[in-house]
Design a protein around this motif. Structure first.
Motif, PDB file in Angstrom:
ATOM      1  N   UNK A  30       2.060  -4.108  -3.886  1.00  0.00           N
ATOM      2  CA  UNK A  30       1.003  -3.120  -3.380  1.00  0.00           C
ATOM      3  C   UNK A  30      -0.164  -3.214  -4.113  1.00  0.00           C
ATOM      4  N   UNK A  31      -0.027  -3.378  -5.437  1.00  0.00           N
ATOM      5  CA  UNK A  31      -1.254  -3.625  -6.133  1.00  0.00           C
ATOM      6  C   UNK A  31      -2.159  -4.565  -5.822  1.00  0.00           C
ATOM      7  N   UNK A  32      -1.498  -5.708  -5.437  1.00  0.00           N
ATOM      8  CA  UNK A  32      -1.991  -6.882  -5.032  1.00  0.00           C
ATOM      9  C   UNK A  32      -2.672  -6.643  -3.591  1.00  0.00           C
ATOM     10  N   UNK A  33      -2.736  -5.693  -2.795  1.00  0.00           N
ATOM     11  CA  UNK A  33      -3.529  -5.358  -1.958  1.00  0.00           C
ATOM     12  C   UNK A  33      -4.560  -4.268  -2.267  1.00  0.00           C
ATOM     13  N   UNK A  34      -4.177  -3.385  -2.932  1.00  0.00           N
ATOM     14  CA  UNK A  34      -4.808  -2.107  -3.399  1.00  0.00           C
ATOM     15  C   UNK A  34      -5.916  -2.631  -4.420  1.00  0.00           C
ATOM     16  N   UNK A  35      -5.865  -3.479  -5.228  1.00  0.00           N
ATOM     17  CA  UNK A  35      -6.869  -4.235  -6.109  1.00  0.00           C
ATOM     18  C   UNK A  35      -8.012  -4.565  -5.380  1.00  0.00           C
ATOM     19  N   UNK A  36      -7.883  -5.670  -4.555  1.00  0.00           N
ATOM     20  CA  UNK A  36      -9.066  -6.021  -3.681  1.00  0.00           C
ATOM     21  C   UNK A  36      -9.839  -4.922  -3.087  1.00  0.00           C
ATOM     22  N   UNK A  37      -9.083  -4.018  -2.451  1.00  0.00           N
ATOM     23  CA  UNK A  37      -9.600  -2.846  -1.667  1.00  0.00           C
ATOM     24  C   UNK A  37     -10.578  -2.200  -2.661  1.00  0.00           C
ATOM     25  N   UNK A  42     -13.292  -1.170   0.207  1.00  0.00           N
ATOM     26  CA  UNK A  42     -12.527  -0.954   1.497  1.00  0.00           C
ATOM     27  C   UNK A  42     -11.799   0.524   1.651  1.00  0.00           C
ATOM     28  N   UNK A  43     -11.849   0.870   2.746  1.00  0.00           N
ATOM     29  CA  UNK A  43     -10.929   2.176   2.826  1.00  0.00           C
ATOM     30  C   UNK A  43      -9.727   2.114   3.660  1.00  0.00           C
ATOM     31  N   UNK A  44      -9.487   0.973   4.279  1.00  0.00           N
ATOM     32  CA  UNK A  44      -8.610   0.674   4.973  1.00  0.00           C
ATOM     33  C   UNK A  44      -8.143  -1.062   5.145  1.00  0.00           C
ATOM     34  N   UNK A  45      -6.958  -1.315   5.399  1.00  0.00           N
ATOM     35  CA  UNK A  45      -6.785  -2.649   5.552  1.00  0.00           C
ATOM     36  C   UNK A  45      -5.759  -2.796   6.676  1.00  0.00           C
ATOM     37  N   UNK A  46      -5.774  -4.102   7.619  1.00  0.00           N
ATOM     38  CA  UNK A  46      -4.919  -4.036   8.639  1.00  0.00           C
ATOM     39  C   UNK A  46      -3.574  -4.322   8.227  1.00  0.00           C
ATOM     40  N   UNK A  47      -2.782  -3.659   8.844  1.00  0.00           N
ATOM     41  CA  UNK A  47      -1.172  -3.959   8.724  1.00  0.00           C
ATOM     42  C   UNK A  47      -1.105  -5.351   8.653  1.00  0.00           C
ATOM     43  N   UNK A  48      -1.641  -6.297   9.437  1.00  0.00           N
ATOM     44  CA  UNK A  48      -1.437  -7.543   9.749  1.00  0.00           C
ATOM     45  C   UNK A  48      -1.684  -8.510   8.420  1.00  0.00           C
ATOM     46  N   UNK A  49      -2.548  -7.805   7.761  1.00  0.00           N
ATOM     47  CA  UNK A  49      -2.946  -8.551   6.264  1.00  0.00           C
ATOM     48  C   UNK A  49      -1.696  -8.105   5.310  1.00  0.00           C
ATOM     49  N   UNK A  50      -0.896  -7.323   5.780  1.00  0.00           N
ATOM     50  CA  UNK A  50       0.255  -7.021   4.708  1.00  0.00           C
ATOM     51  C   UNK A  50       1.701  -8.031   4.697  1.00  0.00           C
ATOM     52  N   UNK A  51       2.170  -8.148   3.683  1.00  0.00           N
ATOM     53  CA  UNK A  51       3.425  -8.867   3.800  1.00  0.00           C
ATOM     54  C   UNK A  51       4.511  -7.988   4.197  1.00  0.00           C
ATOM     55  N   UNK A  52       5.655  -8.313   4.661  1.00  0.00           N
ATOM     56  CA  UNK A  52       6.751  -7.745   5.149  1.00  0.00           C
ATOM     57  C   UNK A  52       7.117  -7.116   4.032  1.00  0.00           C
ATOM     58  N   UNK A  53       7.239  -7.368   2.643  1.00  0.00           N
ATOM     59  CA  UNK A  53       7.534  -6.506   1.628  1.00  0.00           C
ATOM     60  C   UNK A  53       6.585  -5.387   1.373  1.00  0.00           C
ATOM     61  N   UNK A  54       5.399  -5.602   1.419  1.00  0.00           N
ATOM     62  CA  UNK A  54       4.376  -4.613   1.408  1.00  0.00           C
ATOM     63  C   UNK A  54       4.677  -3.447   2.461  1.00  0.00           C
ATOM     64  N   UNK A  55       4.749  -3.864   3.783  1.00  0.00           N
ATOM     65  CA  UNK A  55       4.828  -2.913   4.792  1.00  0.00           C
ATOM     66  C   UNK A  55       5.987  -2.127   4.417  1.00  0.00           C
ATOM     67  N   UNK A  59       6.176   1.910   4.019  1.00  0.00           N
ATOM     68  CA  UNK A  59       6.896   3.005   4.871  1.00  0.00           C
ATOM     69  C   UNK A  59       8.069   3.459   4.177  1.00  0.00           C
ATOM     70  N   UNK A  60       8.721   3.078   3.197  1.00  0.00           N
ATOM     71  CA  UNK A  60      10.025   3.581   2.762  1.00  0.00           C
ATOM     72  C   UNK A  60       9.127   4.711   1.838  1.00  0.00           C
ATOM     73  N   UNK A  61       8.244   4.352   0.998  1.00  0.00           N
ATOM     74  CA  UNK A  61       7.685   5.355   0.233  1.00  0.00           C
ATOM     75  C   UNK A  61       7.123   6.473   0.938  1.00  0.00           C
ATOM     76  N   UNK A  62       6.369   6.245   2.076  1.00  0.00           N
ATOM     77  CA  UNK A  62       5.918   7.642   2.751  1.00  0.00           C
ATOM     78  C   UNK A  62       6.900   8.292   3.543  1.00  0.00           C
ATOM     79  N   UNK A  63       7.870   7.815   4.130  1.00  0.00           N
ATOM     80  CA  UNK A  63       8.946   8.240   5.038  1.00  0.00           C
ATOM     81  C   UNK A  63       9.561   9.130   3.780  1.00  0.00           C
ATOM     82  N   UNK A  64       9.938   8.585   2.543  1.00  0.00           N
ATOM     83  CA  UNK A  64      10.939   9.626   1.510  1.00  0.00           C
ATOM     84  C   UNK A  64       9.906  10.655   0.993  1.00  0.00           C
TER      85      UNK A  64
END
Length: 72
Positions: A30-37, A42-55, A59-64
């Motif tokens: 997740x830091x690999x996405x967060x750092x460039x943001x 940037x305040x958001x990133x398109x889900x399409x730019x995330x890997x399946x691992x990042x998604x 999702x797991x973190x927010x659901x829990x």
């Protein structure tokens, strides 16, 4: 951006850091996405730019962190 930050914080509390103090694998992904943001202000990133691992990590973190309540 807030969701990614929350997910990073969640994984840091759930999985141990590496022996050298590095982030756990899920937080690191997740830091690999967060750092460039942060750099790009940037305040958001398109889900399409995330890997399946990042998604999955977000999702797991927010659901829990916010489990569904059973209906009354």
């Amino acid at each position: 951006m807030v969701e990614i930050e929350r997910a990073i914080n969640y994984w840091c509390t759930q999985e141990p850091a590496g022996p050298d103090g590095a982030l756990c694998a899920r937080a690191c992904a997740l830091a690999a996405v967060y750092d460039p943001m942060i750099y790009e202000r940037a305040t958001s990133v398109a889900v399409a730019r995330l890997t399946s691992e990042q998604v999955a990590a977000v999702r797991i973190a927010l659901d829990l962190r916010h489990p569904q309540r059973p209906p009354p």
